[in-house]
Design a protein around this motif. Structure first.
Motif, PDB file in Angstrom:
ATOM      1  N   ARG A 148      -4.440  -2.850 -15.846  1.00  0.00           N
ATOM      2  CA  ARG A 148      -3.704  -4.014 -16.353  1.00  0.00           C
ATOM      3  C   ARG A 148      -3.074  -4.786 -15.198  1.00  0.00           C
ATOM      4  O   ARG A 148      -2.204  -4.258 -14.498  1.00  0.00           O
ATOM      5  N   PRO A 149      -3.488  -6.056 -14.965  1.00  0.00           N
ATOM      6  CA  PRO A 149      -2.875  -6.838 -13.882  1.00  0.00           C
ATOM      7  C   PRO A 149      -1.444  -7.235 -14.235  1.00  0.00           C
ATOM      8  O   PRO A 149      -1.137  -7.536 -15.392  1.00  0.00           O
ATOM      9  N   VAL A 150      -0.583  -7.231 -13.233  1.00  0.00           N
ATOM     10  CA  VAL A 150       0.814  -7.600 -13.443  1.00  0.00           C
ATOM     11  C   VAL A 150       1.117  -8.949 -12.798  1.00  0.00           C
ATOM     12  O   VAL A 150       1.671  -9.834 -13.433  1.00  0.00           O
ATOM     13  N   PHE A 151       0.770  -9.122 -11.510  1.00  0.00           N
ATOM     14  CA  PHE A 151       0.939 -10.421 -10.867  1.00  0.00           C
ATOM     15  C   PHE A 151      -0.040 -10.536  -9.702  1.00  0.00           C
ATOM     16  O   PHE A 151      -0.652  -9.540  -9.278  1.00  0.00           O
ATOM     17  N   THR A 152      -0.212 -11.759  -9.216  1.00  0.00           N
ATOM     18  CA  THR A 152      -1.155 -12.035  -8.132  1.00  0.00           C
ATOM     19  C   THR A 152      -0.443 -12.766  -6.999  1.00  0.00           C
ATOM     20  O   THR A 152       0.497 -13.527  -7.220  1.00  0.00           O
ATOM     21  N   VAL A 153      -0.933 -12.540  -5.780  1.00  0.00           N
ATOM     22  CA  VAL A 153      -0.389 -13.171  -4.579  1.00  0.00           C
ATOM     23  C   VAL A 153      -1.562 -13.563  -3.685  1.00  0.00           C
ATOM     24  O   VAL A 153      -2.512 -12.786  -3.550  1.00  0.00           O
ATOM     25  N   GLY A 154      -1.510 -14.738  -3.061  1.00  0.00           N
ATOM     26  CA  GLY A 154      -2.522 -15.101  -2.084  1.00  0.00           C
ATOM     27  C   GLY A 154      -3.511 -16.116  -2.589  1.00  0.00           C
ATOM     28  O   GLY A 154      -3.258 -16.857  -3.538  1.00  0.00           O
ATOM     29  N   ASP A 155      -4.688 -16.140  -1.953  1.00  0.00           N
ATOM     30  CA  ASP A 155      -5.703 -17.127  -2.265  1.00  0.00           C
ATOM     31  C   ASP A 155      -7.082 -16.515  -2.052  1.00  0.00           C
ATOM     32  O   ASP A 155      -7.217 -15.296  -1.958  1.00  0.00           O
ATOM     33  N   SER A 156      -8.114 -17.369  -1.947  1.00  0.00           N
ATOM     34  CA  SER A 156      -9.480 -16.875  -1.838  1.00  0.00           C
ATOM     35  C   SER A 156      -9.750 -16.191  -0.498  1.00  0.00           C
ATOM     36  O   SER A 156     -10.701 -15.425  -0.382  1.00  0.00           O
ATOM     37  N   GLN A 157      -8.931 -16.465   0.510  1.00  0.00           N
ATOM     38  CA  GLN A 157      -9.134 -15.832   1.813  1.00  0.00           C
ATOM     39  C   GLN A 157      -8.531 -14.434   1.859  1.00  0.00           C
ATOM     40  O   GLN A 157      -9.149 -13.497   2.349  1.00  0.00           O
ATOM     41  N   ILE A 158      -7.304 -14.292   1.365  1.00  0.00           N
ATOM     42  CA  ILE A 158      -6.657 -12.990   1.251  1.00  0.00           C
ATOM     43  C   ILE A 158      -5.867 -12.999  -0.054  1.00  0.00           C
ATOM     44  O   ILE A 158      -4.836 -13.660  -0.158  1.00  0.00           O
ATOM     45  N   GLY A 164      11.452   5.987  -6.803  1.00  0.00           N
ATOM     46  CA  GLY A 164      11.924   5.585  -5.482  1.00  0.00           C
ATOM     47  C   GLY A 164      11.290   4.284  -5.013  1.00  0.00           C
ATOM     48  O   GLY A 164      10.588   3.600  -5.764  1.00  0.00           O
ATOM     49  N   THR A 165      11.544   3.950  -3.749  1.00  0.00           N
ATOM     50  CA  THR A 165      10.997   2.749  -3.123  1.00  0.00           C
ATOM     51  C   THR A 165      10.154   3.174  -1.933  1.00  0.00           C
ATOM     52  O   THR A 165      10.641   3.892  -1.060  1.00  0.00           O
ATOM     53  N   ALA A 166       8.903   2.765  -1.916  1.00  0.00           N
ATOM     54  CA  ALA A 166       8.000   3.203  -0.849  1.00  0.00           C
ATOM     55  C   ALA A 166       6.859   2.216  -0.706  1.00  0.00           C
ATOM     56  O   ALA A 166       6.484   1.515  -1.653  1.00  0.00           O
ATOM     57  N   ALA A 167       6.296   2.164   0.499  1.00  0.00           N
ATOM     58  CA  ALA A 167       5.101   1.355   0.747  1.00  0.00           C
ATOM     59  C   ALA A 167       3.875   2.122   0.278  1.00  0.00           C
ATOM     60  O   ALA A 167       3.791   3.342   0.433  1.00  0.00           O
ATOM     61  N   VAL A 168       2.939   1.397  -0.301  1.00  0.00           N
ATOM     62  CA  VAL A 168       1.678   1.975  -0.764  1.00  0.00           C
ATOM     63  C   VAL A 168       0.507   1.427   0.044  1.00  0.00           C
ATOM     64  O   VAL A 168      -0.505   2.098   0.224  1.00  0.00           O
ATOM     65  N   LEU A 169       0.658   0.194   0.563  1.00  0.00           N
ATOM     66  CA  LEU A 169      -0.435  -0.437   1.305  1.00  0.00           C
ATOM     67  C   LEU A 169       0.105  -1.187   2.506  1.00  0.00           C
ATOM     68  O   LEU A 169       0.995  -2.038   2.376  1.00  0.00           O
ATOM     69  N   PHE A 170      -0.391  -0.864   3.688  1.00  0.00           N
ATOM     70  CA  PHE A 170      -0.271  -1.677   4.897  1.00  0.00           C
ATOM     71  C   PHE A 170      -1.703  -2.066   5.251  1.00  0.00           C
ATOM     72  O   PHE A 170      -2.468  -1.238   5.714  1.00  0.00           O
ATOM     73  N   SER A 171      -2.091  -3.314   5.012  1.00  0.00           N
ATOM     74  CA  SER A 171      -3.470  -3.686   5.312  1.00  0.00           C
ATOM     75  C   SER A 171      -3.565  -4.381   6.657  1.00  0.00           C
ATOM     76  O   SER A 171      -2.608  -4.991   7.136  1.00  0.00           O
ATOM     77  N   ARG A 172      -4.721  -4.300   7.270  1.00  0.00           N
ATOM     78  CA  ARG A 172      -4.938  -4.932   8.573  1.00  0.00           C
ATOM     79  C   ARG A 172      -4.865  -6.445   8.470  1.00  0.00           C
ATOM     80  O   ARG A 172      -4.717  -7.127   9.485  1.00  0.00           O
ATOM     81  N   GLU A 173      -4.970  -6.974   7.236  1.00  0.00           N
ATOM     82  CA  GLU A 173      -4.849  -8.420   7.039  1.00  0.00           C
ATOM     83  C   GLU A 173      -3.399  -8.862   6.894  1.00  0.00           C
ATOM     84  O   GLU A 173      -3.129 -10.028   6.607  1.00  0.00           O
ATOM     85  N   GLY A 174      -2.439  -7.946   7.070  1.00  0.00           N
ATOM     86  CA  GLY A 174      -1.029  -8.312   7.054  1.00  0.00           C
ATOM     87  C   GLY A 174      -0.335  -8.155   5.723  1.00  0.00           C
ATOM     88  O   GLY A 174       0.807  -8.585   5.566  1.00  0.00           O
ATOM     89  N   VAL A 175      -0.978  -7.536   4.741  1.00  0.00           N
ATOM     90  CA  VAL A 175      -0.367  -7.329   3.431  1.00  0.00           C
ATOM     91  C   VAL A 175       0.442  -6.031   3.432  1.00  0.00           C
ATOM     92  O   VAL A 175      -0.022  -4.995   3.905  1.00  0.00           O
ATOM     93  N   VAL A 176       1.661  -6.116   2.919  1.00  0.00           N
ATOM     94  CA  VAL A 176       2.509  -4.937   2.700  1.00  0.00           C
ATOM     95  C   VAL A 176       2.848  -4.905   1.217  1.00  0.00           C
ATOM     96  O   VAL A 176       3.361  -5.882   0.666  1.00  0.00           O
ATOM     97  N   VAL A 203       4.839  -7.153  -3.300  1.00  0.00           N
ATOM     98  CA  VAL A 203       3.738  -7.557  -2.419  1.00  0.00           C
ATOM     99  C   VAL A 203       4.245  -8.652  -1.495  1.00  0.00           C
ATOM    100  O   VAL A 203       4.927  -9.579  -1.938  1.00  0.00           O
ATOM    101  N   ALA A 204       3.909  -8.560  -0.209  1.00  0.00           N
ATOM    102  CA  ALA A 204       4.248  -9.617   0.746  1.00  0.00           C
ATOM    103  C   ALA A 204       3.108  -9.783   1.733  1.00  0.00           C
ATOM    104  O   ALA A 204       2.476  -8.803   2.129  1.00  0.00           O
ATOM    105  N   ARG A 205       2.848 -11.013   2.116  1.00  0.00           N
ATOM    106  CA  ARG A 205       1.930 -11.308   3.209  1.00  0.00           C
ATOM    107  C   ARG A 205       2.779 -11.610   4.430  1.00  0.00           C
ATOM    108  O   ARG A 205       3.473 -12.619   4.481  1.00  0.00           O
ATOM    109  N   THR A 206       2.747 -10.720   5.413  1.00  0.00           N
ATOM    110  CA  THR A 206       3.678 -10.790   6.534  1.00  0.00           C
ATOM    111  C   THR A 206       3.232 -11.715   7.652  1.00  0.00           C
ATOM    112  O   THR A 206       4.046 -12.155   8.455  1.00  0.00           O
ATOM    113  N   GLY A 207       1.948 -11.988   7.763  1.00  0.00           N
ATOM    114  CA  GLY A 207       1.452 -12.831   8.843  1.00  0.00           C
ATOM    115  C   GLY A 207       1.244 -12.101  10.147  1.00  0.00           C
ATOM    116  O   GLY A 207       0.831 -12.705  11.128  1.00  0.00           O
TER     117      GLY A 207
END
Length: 574
Positions: free
Chosen positions: A285-295, A328-340, A374-378
């Motif tokens: 079940r999708p909850v929310f979306t972030v980004g565009d067609s590139q990332i 709790g609060t924890a990171a699940v994804l650190f992607s090489r494209e800058g997504v946390v 979700v955040a795109r850190t750049g």
């Protein structure tokens, strides 16, 4: 070791895409080129309009976000987008002239607070007291240094009218406020450029809650929008209202959910892990979306467990729902494209990510919904010490430390751009390692085939290309920096795309080639030619510091496999 990229190389027979072409593309990559091309000029103009480096930072960010939001319906009247950006910046200033700075005092520290800033504010105040018509041309032509013809086109008046208003504006300004000083440009520090790019990237991800639509009957007209004259056009691929993607909000204050994008992305991610026995796709079940067609990223739940699905044009990345913390609060994804991305057990109204690491600093807002963020850190988050907190909270306990998560469940190249890239040769290994460590991540790093590789004392530069882009990556062992350009597609056999000084050691020159080019030789001025590395339709050469001066000429010759000369020219090196 320091290096400096010099993109403005004069190349005969090859013209980089103009602003009008980039604007018409309408995609994030093209807009990023526009941003890099004009951000320093807009930042300086914002300072001239406000007399404050702190306010200039926020005005610059808002100017580019306004341009992005209107890109589908509006285009600059001339090839340069700068007049439109200047006018938009002026409108942003006048819309809220007294708003406080958006960033902290570090902006002043980085710029070193010029001694004449109080004098600059006097100039700004003097221009602001002019009548509206004179103020507009003064902002554009005196402070912005635009040509009369460009100002006339974007104001929708005759050039004679601009000249007349300009003369009156000059007469109205005090004699002790010469416009030449007001126009003096300050170089945009790299730190502020990075922060501005991260803020604008975040703003591009964050869709506005409400939007007003222009009547469909308007197909081409000149109007005043956000203080700037644009040509409006009906988008050629505009879908009927019923066919537009459904965009919803997960909660009243939550981020949007683009169901069409989410469905397609989750299908790709399910296929990626379906080979490993994934659960029924219907239970995602999708909850929310972030980004565009590139990332793009979908925050979802699979059987109630948090799942993050990131898609780029060639690759799908998906996290393991069973490995996500249940509390709790924890990171699940650190992607090489800058997504946390991760999970949280708090209900903060606004959430921010901050951190410092080998690839730069992070200070961005995170989208949150259903106890996920979700955040795109750049920046590449590898090795970054990251915290998540409630924005503007004075509660010292409203901060959580994020540790690097386990690798994602799957990273699958499901839509390859071509054959699998070479990562076994020297150039292939160098490119793969450099792109993986690049401080500002690129989408689709695995789509680049390795090209020319050159080394210099203490570092290397390696090129790569895919179907639409050329990448130049530099590594000195500790840091890696990647730069991507669209392929020119010129008829010239050889085209310079990048020149960079490597400390005081010399200069690296690289570019793209036509298939028939077998060898390239380059030499500074009248000195003997030296062979360049040629591979994968790219070339690169390191010219030691005994070569061209910072504004010299290099001689280039390209030959085919038979040794016949295909191209001989002189290139100006910045």
């Amino acid at each position: 070791m320091t290096s400096e990229t010099r993109p403005g190389v004069e190349v005969r027979g090859a013209v980089p895409p103009g602003d009008a072409v980039l604007w018409s593309e309408g995609d994030r990559e093209s807009f990023g080129v526009l941003f890099e091309r004009h951000v320093e000029a807009v930042w300086n103009h914002a300072h001239r309009l406000t007399g404050s480096w702190e306010r200039a930072h926020g005005i610059t960010s808002e100017t580019f976000l306004t341009a992005w939001r209107t890109r589908a319906e509006a285009a600059p009247l001339r090839d340069s987008a700068l007049p439109s950006l200047y006018l938009t910046a002026g409108a942003v200033v006048r819309r809220d002239p007294d708003r406080p700075p958006i960033v902290d005092g570090r902006a002043e520290e980085v710029v070193h607070r010029v001694d004449g800033e109080s004098w600059t504010r006097e100039v700004v105040e003097a221009v602001g007291r002019l009548p509206q018509e004179q103020r507009e041309v003064a902002e554009l032509c005196l402070l912005g240094d635009l040509a009369v013809a460009d100002a006339a086109a974007h104001l929708g008046v005759a050039e004679t009218a601009v000249r007349s208003r300009l003369a009156l504006a000059r007469a109205g300004l005090a004699e002790d406020t010469p416009d030449d000083e007001a126009r003096a440009r300050t170089a945009l520090p790299a730190e502020l450029r990075t922060r501005l790019r991260a803020e604008v990237d975040h703003g591009l991800d964050h869709r506005p809650r409400k939007s007003s639509r222009l009547p469909a009957v308007v197909t081409a007209a000149a109007v005043l929008l956000a203080g700037a004259v644009f040509v409006l056009r009906q988008a050629p691929d505009a879908a009927p209202e019923a066919d537009r993607p459904a965009v919803e909000e997960a909660a009243v204050t939550g981020p949007p959910l683009d169901r069409k994008f989410a469905s397609a992305a989750l299908d790709r991610c399910w296929s990626a892990i379906g080979r490993q026995g994934a659960a029924d796709r219907s239970r995602w079940r999708p909850v929310f979306t972030v980004g565009d067609s590139q990332i793009g990223v979908v925050a979802a739940r699979a059987d109630g467990k948090p799942l993050f699905c990131q898609v780029i044009p060639t690759t799908a990345t998906v996290t393991d729902p069973d490995a996500a913390p249940g509390a709790g609060t924890a990171a699940v994804l650190f992607s090489r494209e800058g997504v946390v991305a991760g999970v949280t057990d708090v209900d903060w109204r606004l959430t921010a990510l901050k951190g410092t690491g080998p690839n730069g600093s992070v200070a961005v807002r995170a989208e949150t919904g259903d106890h996920m963020f979700v955040a795109r850190t750049g920046v590449n988050p590898t090795g970054t010490a990251m915290t998540i907190s409630e924005t503007d909270s004075e509660d010292p306990t409203a901060v959580r430390t994020l540790t690097a998560p386990a690798p994602p469940l799957a990273v699958v190249s499901d839509r390859p751009d071509g054959p699998a890239p070479d990562r076994a040769s020297d150039a292939g290994r160098a490119l793969g390692d450099c792109l993986a460590r690049a401080s500002q991540p690129l989408p689709d790093p695995d789509s680049y085939q390795s090209g020319a590789l050159v080394t210099y004392p203490g570092g290397l530069v390696v090129l790569g290309r895919n179907s639409g882009s050329l990448v130049t990556c530099q590594s000195d062992g500790e840091k890696a920096v990647a730069k991507r350009d669209r392929l020119v597609g010129s008829s010239a056999p050889a085209v310079v795309r990048d020149t960079r000084f490597v400390g005081d050691l010399g200069i690296v020159i690289g570019g793209e080639l036509l298939p028939e080019v077998a060898t390239v030789e380059i030499g500074p001025g009248d000195e003997p030619l030296r062979p360049a590395a040629v591979a994968g339709r790219t070339f690169a050469v390191f010219v030691p510091s005994t070569g061209p001066a910072p504004s010299g000429i290099v001689h280039a010759v390209a030959r085919d496999a038979n040794g016949d000369v295909l191209f001989e020219n002189f290139w100006k090196v910045p």
